[in-house]
Design an enzyme around this catalytic site. Structure first.
Site, PDB file in Angstrom:
ATOM      1  CD  GLN A  70      12.962  19.866  -2.316  1.00 30.44           C
ATOM      2  OE1 GLN A  70      11.862  20.558  -2.526  1.00 30.44           O
ATOM      3  NE2 GLN A  70      13.345  18.940  -2.814  1.00 30.44           N
ATOM      4  NE  ARG A  99       3.530  24.410  -4.657  1.00 24.56           N
ATOM      5  CZ  ARG A  99       3.942  23.263  -4.248  1.00 24.56           C
ATOM      6  NH1 ARG A  99       4.121  22.363  -5.171  1.00 24.56           N
ATOM      7  NH2 ARG A  99       3.808  22.776  -3.019  1.00 24.56           N
ATOM      8  CG  HIS A 135       7.856  22.141   0.081  1.00 23.41           C
ATOM      9  ND1 HIS A 135       7.228  22.079  -1.129  1.00 23.41           N
ATOM     10  CD2 HIS A 135       8.438  20.963   0.195  1.00 23.41           C
ATOM     11  CE1 HIS A 135       7.549  21.319  -1.946  1.00 23.41           C
ATOM     12  NE2 HIS A 135       8.205  20.588  -1.198  1.00 23.41           N
ATOM     13  CG  ASN A 166       4.545  19.883  -0.710  1.00 22.40           C
ATOM     14  OD1 ASN A 166       4.082  20.116  -1.767  1.00 22.40           O
ATOM     15  ND2 ASN A 166       5.833  19.053  -0.526  1.00 22.40           N
ATOM     16  CD  GLU A 167       4.373  15.765  -2.048  1.00 18.21           C
ATOM     17  OE1 GLU A 167       5.272  15.113  -1.343  1.00 18.21           O
ATOM     18  OE2 GLU A 167       4.378  16.006  -3.532  1.00 18.21           O
ATOM     19  CG  ASN A 202       2.360  18.259  -5.306  1.00 21.59           C
ATOM     20  OD1 ASN A 202       1.885  19.037  -5.863  1.00 21.59           O
ATOM     21  ND2 ASN A 202       3.181  18.507  -3.993  1.00 21.59           N
ATOM     22  CE1 TYR A 238       7.736  14.861  -9.010  1.00 20.19           C
ATOM     23  CE2 TYR A 238       6.265  15.077  -7.179  1.00 20.19           C
ATOM     24  CZ  TYR A 238       7.104  15.465  -8.192  1.00 20.19           C
ATOM     25  OH  TYR A 238       7.481  16.766  -7.752  1.00 20.19           O
ATOM     26  CD  GLU A 277       5.865  19.131  -5.720  1.00 21.30           C
ATOM     27  OE1 GLU A 277       6.643  18.017  -5.740  1.00 21.30           O
ATOM     28  OE2 GLU A 277       5.906  19.822  -4.531  1.00 21.30           O
ATOM     29  CD1 TRP A 289      10.671  18.238  -8.258  1.00 23.14           C
ATOM     30  CD2 TRP A 289       9.710  19.925  -7.357  1.00 23.14           C
ATOM     31  NE1 TRP A 289      11.591  18.430  -7.429  1.00 23.14           N
ATOM     32  CE2 TRP A 289      10.949  19.552  -6.713  1.00 23.14           C
ATOM     33  CE3 TRP A 289       8.864  20.947  -6.724  1.00 23.14           C
ATOM     34  CZ2 TRP A 289      11.447  20.348  -5.586  1.00 23.14           C
ATOM     35  CZ3 TRP A 289       9.357  21.526  -5.726  1.00 23.14           C
ATOM     36  CH2 TRP A 289      10.336  21.201  -4.961  1.00 23.14           C
ATOM     37  CD  GLU A 347      13.921  14.698  -4.534  1.00 21.46           C
ATOM     38  OE1 GLU A 347      13.603  15.865  -4.849  1.00 21.46           O
ATOM     39  OE2 GLU A 347      13.177  13.687  -4.402  1.00 21.46           O
ATOM     40  CD1 TRP A 348      12.497  15.977  -0.893  1.00 16.03           C
ATOM     41  CD2 TRP A 348      12.960  17.385   0.815  1.00 16.03           C
ATOM     42  NE1 TRP A 348      11.728  17.080  -1.050  1.00 16.03           N
ATOM     43  CE2 TRP A 348      12.234  18.013   0.203  1.00 16.03           C
ATOM     44  CE3 TRP A 348      13.768  18.017   1.823  1.00 16.03           C
ATOM     45  CZ2 TRP A 348      11.679  19.338   0.473  1.00 16.03           C
ATOM     46  CZ3 TRP A 348      13.207  19.323   2.258  1.00 16.03           C
ATOM     47  CH2 TRP A 348      12.310  19.785   1.848  1.00 16.03           C
TER      48      TRP A 348
HETATM   49  C1  GAL Z   1       7.575  15.768  -3.655  1.00 20.89           C
HETATM   50  C2  GAL Z   1       8.231  16.946  -3.015  1.00 20.89           C
HETATM   51  C3  GAL Z   1       9.191  17.953  -3.623  1.00 20.89           C
HETATM   52  C4  GAL Z   1      10.148  17.080  -4.500  1.00 20.89           C
HETATM   53  C5  GAL Z   1       9.360  16.050  -5.233  1.00 20.89           C
HETATM   54  C6  GAL Z   1      10.467  15.149  -6.033  1.00 20.89           C
HETATM   55  O1  GAL Z   1       7.083  15.024  -3.016  1.00 20.89           O
HETATM   56  O2  GAL Z   1       7.177  18.063  -2.729  1.00 20.89           O
HETATM   57  O3  GAL Z   1       9.711  18.652  -2.926  1.00 20.89           O
HETATM   58  O4  GAL Z   1      11.228  16.525  -3.714  1.00 20.89           O
HETATM   59  O5  GAL Z   1       8.602  15.326  -4.297  1.00 20.89           O
HETATM   60  O6  GAL Z   1      10.727  14.047  -5.228  1.00 20.89           O
END
Ligand code: GAL
Length: 489
Positions: free
Chosen positions: A33, A90, A135, A179-180, A322, A324, A390, A434, A441-442
């Site tokens: 990223q 991190r 990751h 990661n995840e 993590n 969100y 995160e 994060w 962002e992917w």
């Molecule tokens: C997580 C991921 C991160 C980042 C974040 C925000 O799932 O580990 O790389 O992209 O989401 O969407």
């Protein structure tokens, strides 16, 4: 002037005195990223290079070829880290920068030199690195050898992990293996939305998750047997989770649905590692029952853990979480022929209309969900030390440097964490925002911004500029530091 007053009042309201003296104040990034430098100095390709170079996969066909150019601009990143006053940072290693074809037979000295510099610079400034070994960006050559669907991947990952422990473990004391796994397996092999873009609903997802757990466990055991006594570090795996609440708390069906939502997300990985050595009972029974209905062989979809392999139970020295967002959950009743993860799970999450959305549509802002999740982890997984590895808030559309809504988000979140520590007795040991920087962002490319620092992707210099929320976070860290000093005197 007015804004400064606003910031000050916000950061002042965070109850920093509740946080332990050695609390880890961090920010997180991931190699693909931010680094760029995708084909320089001997780096091999990863599944993300291939995926992002395939038309139609990422927003406006953007790629991580340059991203924040952190491969060249690490000094700038270090300045940002210092500016915030972080105690921990991190980052992830690009596996194919270190081992271009993924195997330890072929080491890239320039990759080793890059990460040595990053680690040494951090340590020289008394900032502790936390390193994620992988990751999402598997070396492409390993993907071609079967990747995460092949049982062999656990051997490759273990060799890579040992190489990293041996090369960097004298200085790195916090390791995250993967990661995840939930997001990687589900979006990468069920939905086909992220690399490697495979869509095999209801089957590959469990195999990939299983091999990720096996790979993680192998690496943990290697560390435990060969490195721990010398290096004295800690190893874990970063697990993402929403907080699921019943749509109607008075409905037993919704209550059960919320439990099952947690089992099929966090529990899928946390239950084997922290509780029983096997998948949650609700996963086993649901998947087996549906397999029978579909005329599939029992045990073929959700693999069994072999007794001939080192156990996965107990393979984490702390809980890396993590978080969100949250969901309201209810049951769904899939059609009899539906083969998918969703049908196995048999529940569905939705966003409460009262929750604000920040940037991306999936990201409902629910700071109080984090407190509830922390308490749940304490009670369900034997009261572990928890690092929130995160947590963040995104912006989409026009850039707003005075990101007051994100300031409010960090304030509210850190307040919820302080309540979890003080009122619920949860052992929260660290918090990583994060992200340090706006980044790739992917599948959203650069259209979504999570940074504490803005990055200008339109300029070759990739200038970094602090957001208001970055200043706010720095103010909280600084207040905590002052508080600790006063407490010591
Ligand atoms: C997580 C991921 C991160 C980042 C974040 C925000 O799932 O580990 O790389 O992209 O989401 O969407």
């Amino acid at each position: 002037m007015e804004k400064t007053t606003y910031e000050m009042s916000l950061s002042k309201n965070v109850s920093v005195e509740v946080y332990p003296g050695d609390f880890a104040w961090g920010a997180a990034t991931a190699a693909y990223q931010i680094e760029g430098g995708w084909n320089v100095d001997g780096r091999g390709p990863s599944i993300w290079d291939v995926f992002s170079h395939t038309k139609g996969k990422v927003f406006e066909d953007q790629t991580g070829d340059v991203a924040c150019n952190s491969y060249q601009l690490w000094d700038e990143d270090l300045r940002c880290i210092q500016h915030l006053g972080l105690t921990h940072y991190r980052l992830s290693f690009s596996w194919s920068r270190l081992l271009p074809d993924g195997t330890a037979n072929n080491v890239n000295p320039k990759g080793v030199a890059y990460y040595n510099k990053v680690i040494n610079d951090l340590i020289a400034k008394a900032i502790m690195p936390m390193v994620t070994l992988n990751h999402f960006d598997l070396p492409q050559d390993l993907h071609l050898r079967g990747g995460w669907k092949s049982p062999e991947i656990a051997n490759y990952f273990d060799s890579y992990a040992r190489f990293c422990f041996k090369t960097f473990g004298d200085r790195v004391k916090f390791w995250i293996t993967l990661n995840e796994p939930y997001v990687f397996a589900k979006l990468g092999y069920e939905d086909g939305l992220i690399a490697p873009g495979v869509k095999e609903p209801g089957s590959a997802v469990y195999l990939v998750g299983h091999n990720m757990l096996r790979a993680h466990a192998r690496a943990w055991h290697s560390y435990h047997a060969h490195f721990r006594h010398l290096q004295r570090g800690k190893v874990s795996i970063a697990l993402n989770s929403d907080w699921a609440m019943p749509s109607d708390p008075g409905s037993p069906e919704d209550v059960e649905a919320a439990e099952r939502y947690m089992d099929f997300s966090l529990g899928w990985f946390a239950c084997p590692v922290f509780r029983t050595g096997d998948y949650p009972e609700s996963m086993r029974s649901r998947i087996e029952a549906r397999s029978l209905e579909l005329g599939l062989v029992e045990g073929e979809r959700l693999p069994k853990f072999s007794e001939d392999e080192p156990t996965v139970l107990g393979t984490a020295d702390f809980f890396a979480l993590n978080y969100y967002t949250s969901r309201k959950v209810n049951m769904i009743h899939p059609g009899p022929g539906e083969l998918s993860f969703r049908a196995d799970q048999g529940v569905e999450g939705s966003i409460d209309p009262s929750w604000p959305i920040c940037g991306v549509s999936w990201l409902a802002v629910v700071p109080e969900g984090l407190r509830k999740l922390l308490k749940y982890i304490k009670e369900t997984y034997k009261n572990p030390d928890i690092y929130i590895t995160e947590n963040g808030f995104s912006q989409m559309g026009p850039v707003v440097l005075e990101d007051l809504d994100r300031c409010q988000f960090y304030h509210d979140t850190l307040q919820e964490v302080s309540k979890a520590i003080r009122d619920d007795g949860v052992n929260v040991k660290g918090y990583f925002a994060w992200s340090l920087l706006d980044n790739f962002e992917w599948t959203y490319g650069f259209s979504v911004r999570f940074g504490l620092f803005h990055v200008d992707f339109s300029r070759a210099e990739r200038n970094r500029t602090i957001y208001c929320s970055g200043r706010e976070y720095a103010a909280v860290i600084s207040r905590h530091r002052t508080h600790i000093k006063l407490r010591k005197n």
